[in-house]
Design an enzyme around this catalytic site. Structure first.
Site, PDB file in Angstrom:
ATOM      1  N   HIS A   1       8.206  -7.730  -6.399  1.00  0.00           N
ATOM      2  CA  HIS A   1       8.263  -6.280  -5.673  1.00  0.00           C
ATOM      3  C   HIS A   1       8.354  -6.378  -4.178  1.00  0.00           C
ATOM      4  O   HIS A   1       7.785  -7.147  -3.378  1.00  0.00           O
ATOM      5  CB  HIS A   1       7.095  -5.443  -6.016  1.00  0.00           C
ATOM      6  CG  HIS A   1       5.931  -5.625  -5.643  1.00  0.00           C
ATOM      7  ND1 HIS A   1       5.308  -5.456  -4.608  1.00  0.00           N
ATOM      8  CD2 HIS A   1       4.761  -6.421  -6.217  1.00  0.00           C
ATOM      9  CE1 HIS A   1       4.060  -6.071  -4.383  1.00  0.00           C
ATOM     10  NE2 HIS A   1       3.666  -6.605  -5.445  1.00  0.00           N
TER      11      HIS A   1
ATOM     12  N   ASP B   1       8.346  -4.087  -2.109  1.00  0.00           N
ATOM     13  CA  ASP B   1       7.552  -2.984  -1.534  1.00  0.00           C
ATOM     14  C   ASP B   1       5.913  -3.223  -1.270  1.00  0.00           C
ATOM     15  O   ASP B   1       5.352  -4.209  -2.041  1.00  0.00           O
ATOM     16  CB  ASP B   1       7.317  -1.454  -2.568  1.00  0.00           C
ATOM     17  CG  ASP B   1       6.764  -1.606  -3.678  1.00  0.00           C
ATOM     18  OD1 ASP B   1       6.728  -2.839  -4.342  1.00  0.00           O
ATOM     19  OD2 ASP B   1       6.197  -0.892  -4.268  1.00  0.00           O
TER      20      ASP B   1
ATOM     21  N   ASP C   1       1.285 -10.337  -0.735  1.00  0.00           N
ATOM     22  CA  ASP C   1       1.390  -9.415  -2.023  1.00  0.00           C
ATOM     23  C   ASP C   1       2.821  -8.888  -1.529  1.00  0.00           C
ATOM     24  O   ASP C   1       2.806  -7.584  -0.995  1.00  0.00           O
ATOM     25  CB  ASP C   1       0.410  -8.511  -2.251  1.00  0.00           C
ATOM     26  CG  ASP C   1       0.403  -7.781  -3.246  1.00  0.00           C
ATOM     27  OD1 ASP C   1       1.415  -7.927  -4.139  1.00  0.00           O
ATOM     28  OD2 ASP C   1      -0.053  -6.742  -3.487  1.00  0.00           O
TER      29      ASP C   1
ATOM     30  N   GLU D   1       6.428  -1.177  -7.216  1.00  0.00           N
ATOM     31  CA  GLU D   1       5.272  -1.744  -8.059  1.00  0.00           C
ATOM     32  C   GLU D   1       3.834  -1.203  -7.437  1.00  0.00           C
ATOM     33  O   GLU D   1       3.083  -0.853  -8.320  1.00  0.00           O
ATOM     34  CB  GLU D   1       5.225  -3.324  -7.690  1.00  0.00           C
ATOM     35  CG  GLU D   1       4.612  -3.901  -9.021  1.00  0.00           C
ATOM     36  CD  GLU D   1       2.963  -4.119  -8.631  1.00  0.00           C
ATOM     37  OE1 GLU D   1       2.360  -4.546  -9.556  1.00  0.00           O
ATOM     38  OE2 GLU D   1       2.744  -4.057  -7.425  1.00  0.00           O
ATOM     39  N   GLU D   2       3.875  -1.047  -6.053  1.00  0.00           N
ATOM     40  CA  GLU D   2       2.469  -0.704  -5.516  1.00  0.00           C
ATOM     41  C   GLU D   2       2.482   1.151  -5.814  1.00  0.00           C
ATOM     42  O   GLU D   2       1.405   1.556  -5.422  1.00  0.00           O
ATOM     43  CB  GLU D   2       2.521  -0.848  -4.035  1.00  0.00           C
ATOM     44  CG  GLU D   2       2.663  -2.436  -3.876  1.00  0.00           C
ATOM     45  CD  GLU D   2       1.333  -3.224  -4.308  1.00  0.00           C
ATOM     46  OE1 GLU D   2       0.575  -2.406  -4.921  1.00  0.00           O
ATOM     47  OE2 GLU D   2       1.275  -4.300  -4.094  1.00  0.00           O
TER      48      GLU D   2
ATOM     49  N   GLU E   1       3.137 -12.598  -8.336  1.00  0.00           N
ATOM     50  CA  GLU E   1       2.060 -11.905  -7.767  1.00  0.00           C
ATOM     51  C   GLU E   1       1.026 -12.930  -7.070  1.00  0.00           C
ATOM     52  O   GLU E   1       0.996 -14.211  -7.668  1.00  0.00           O
ATOM     53  CB  GLU E   1       1.341 -11.080  -8.940  1.00  0.00           C
ATOM     54  CG  GLU E   1       2.171 -10.025  -9.146  1.00  0.00           C
ATOM     55  CD  GLU E   1       2.069  -8.696  -8.101  1.00  0.00           C
ATOM     56  OE1 GLU E   1       1.108  -8.825  -7.261  1.00  0.00           O
ATOM     57  OE2 GLU E   1       2.752  -8.111  -7.973  1.00  0.00           O
TER      58      GLU E   1
ATOM     59  N   HIS F   1      -3.815  -6.201   0.252  1.00  0.00           N
ATOM     60  CA  HIS F   1      -3.880  -4.774   0.434  1.00  0.00           C
ATOM     61  C   HIS F   1      -5.089  -4.716   1.554  1.00  0.00           C
ATOM     62  O   HIS F   1      -5.572  -3.704   1.809  1.00  0.00           O
ATOM     63  CB  HIS F   1      -4.537  -4.096  -0.901  1.00  0.00           C
ATOM     64  CG  HIS F   1      -3.530  -4.072  -1.945  1.00  0.00           C
ATOM     65  ND1 HIS F   1      -3.489  -3.228  -3.057  1.00  0.00           N
ATOM     66  CD2 HIS F   1      -2.565  -4.945  -2.203  1.00  0.00           C
ATOM     67  CE1 HIS F   1      -2.703  -3.310  -3.595  1.00  0.00           C
ATOM     68  NE2 HIS F   1      -1.855  -4.544  -3.327  1.00  0.00           N
TER      69      HIS F   1
HETATM   70 ZN   LIG Z   1       1.724  -7.222  -5.791  1.00  0.00          ZN
END
Ligand SMILES: [Zn+2]
Length: 400
Positions: free
Chosen positions: A83, A85, A116, A151-152, A180, A372
């Protein structure tokens, strides 16, 4: 948009930096897919934008890029999924380095998405560039990148719909690696070969509102709820399975909103989330939880009712039994990085849960320690090593 967009660079560090500079917080594309497309096309990939919309959700841009044999040919199809995003930066003042500046410092590349998982997208792209330079386009199969911008977020207009579209037109995938950031403490120490399922349940417990001085005239739903919580958490739901941790159930909120001191409320709402292993499906688990709740409520007597106001299943559990794909990737990690990779099913959900319905899938990528968080980062050395691992995977998958 960064001015580097005009030149397609496949160097993993520079490509990661360019991608990090695109502020692609879900559902914004912010030039990330555009740049990736511009990098993949000169390598010979045919690129297809798969943008999806659905009422009540944000429009999402996705990219499907493929190279190699005709899509209906007999050659094997290896897919890299990921992903572009990223999650929001959160408290900007806590960052010591601009979250989208992609600065290099002390051997690390800093920025939102560095771990990520823009770093992994760049690593796979560089791996493809080197693989194709050596093997040419006639390597006996095809390689694709399935990159979503969703995805997020709600994960509604991304991987699910892309896979459906591919299946509808007869395209099959034979093996898939999701990039990931699965490494735990050091690069290569962990891959995910499954994930627990996730289900969120909203409960509404109703009783009879009344004056606290006259308990015989009321039925307090808070008391009923506390008995229900007890019934759900006192006994473990299971002891875990061969490949999974025990199922966990956590209440995340209880809402009454009662300001009065002399009134017992008529209604209380509560929410719990459960992460369940492969001993259950969301259906069988829900039935089991309902039974526990109903038994506990019946034991209390009274007229209170319990309603399952909403049940949201964000994914069933999945598991890829160790086999050729797992061995292939674990072997590449061992030979390139000198690390023995643990096969794990821990952590949150990922888009691999959708892919697992179509083909063997595993997740392997960078160290996820800062994902994150503020000051998200990846070691520059790890980016280069990941790219070599992916390249080795391609080489061995398409062994002559
Ligand atoms: Zn991820």
């Amino acid at each position: 948009m960064p001015d580097t967009l005009s030149t397609a660079v496949t160097d993993v560090v520079e490509l990661t930096r360019t991608l990090v500079r695109c502020e692609s917080v879900t559902p914004k594309e912010a030039g990330a897919l555009q740049h990736l497309e511009r990098t993949l096309k000169p390598l010979g990939f045919s690129c297809e934008r798969m943008d999806f919309t659905q009422a009540g959700t944000d429009d999402v841009a996705n990219l499907y890029a493929r190279i190699g044999q005709d899509k209906f040919g007999n050659g094997r199809h290896f897919c890299f999924a990921g992903h572009s995003d990223v999650v929001p930066v959160g408290d900007l003042s806590s960052w010591t380095i601009g979250p989208f500046s992609a600065e290099l410092s002390g051997g690390y590349l800093f920025g939102r998405g560095a771990a990520d998982m823009k770093g992994a997208i760049a690593a796979f792209t560089e791996a493809c560039a080197r693989f194709l330079a050596r093997r040419g386009r006639d390597f006996g199969g095809s390689i694709s990148l399935l990159i979503t911008g969703d995805e997020e977020g709600p994960a509604v207009n991304g991987t699910v719909k892309m896979l459906k579209k591919l299946a509808e037109r007869g395209e099959t995938i034979d093996a898939c690696v999701v990039g990931e950031p699965t490494s735990s403490k050091r690069f290569g120490d962990m891959m995910k070969i499954g994930r627990r399922g996730s289900m969120t349940v909203d409960l509404v417990v109703r009783g009879i509102q009344g004056h606290v001085g006259y308990p015989e005239r009321l039925d307090n739903p808070i008391h009923r709820l506390s008995a229900l919580i007890e019934a759900l958490v006192r006994e473990p739901i299971d002891q875990g399975s061969t490949h999974f941790q025990p199922t966990s159930l956590q209440f995340t909120t209880i809402d009454v909103g009662n300001k009065a001191t002399n009134i017992a409320p008529g209604t209380v709402k509560a929410r719990f989330n459960t992460r369940f292993n492969d001993l259950w499906t969301s259906k069988t688990l829900l039935a089991h939880l309902k039974e526990r709740i109903e038994r506990a409520s019946a034991a209390l007597g009274g007229n209170g009712t319990i309603e399952f106001a909403s049940v949201e299943v964000s994914g069933e559990s999945f598991y890829t039994a160790p086999g050729p794909l797992v061995e292939l990737v674990a072997g590449a990690i061992r030979d390139v990085a000198g690390v023995e990779c643990e096969l794990s099913t821990t952590g949150g959900t990922s888009d691999a849960r959708f892919i697992s319905r179509y083909c063997p899938v595993l997740e392997f990528g960078l160290v996820g320690e800062t994902m994150h968080k503020v000051d998200e980062k990846s070691a520059i050395e790890d980016l280069k090593t990941l790219s070599r691992v992916y390249e080795t995977v391609l080489d061995r998958y398409f062994a002559a």
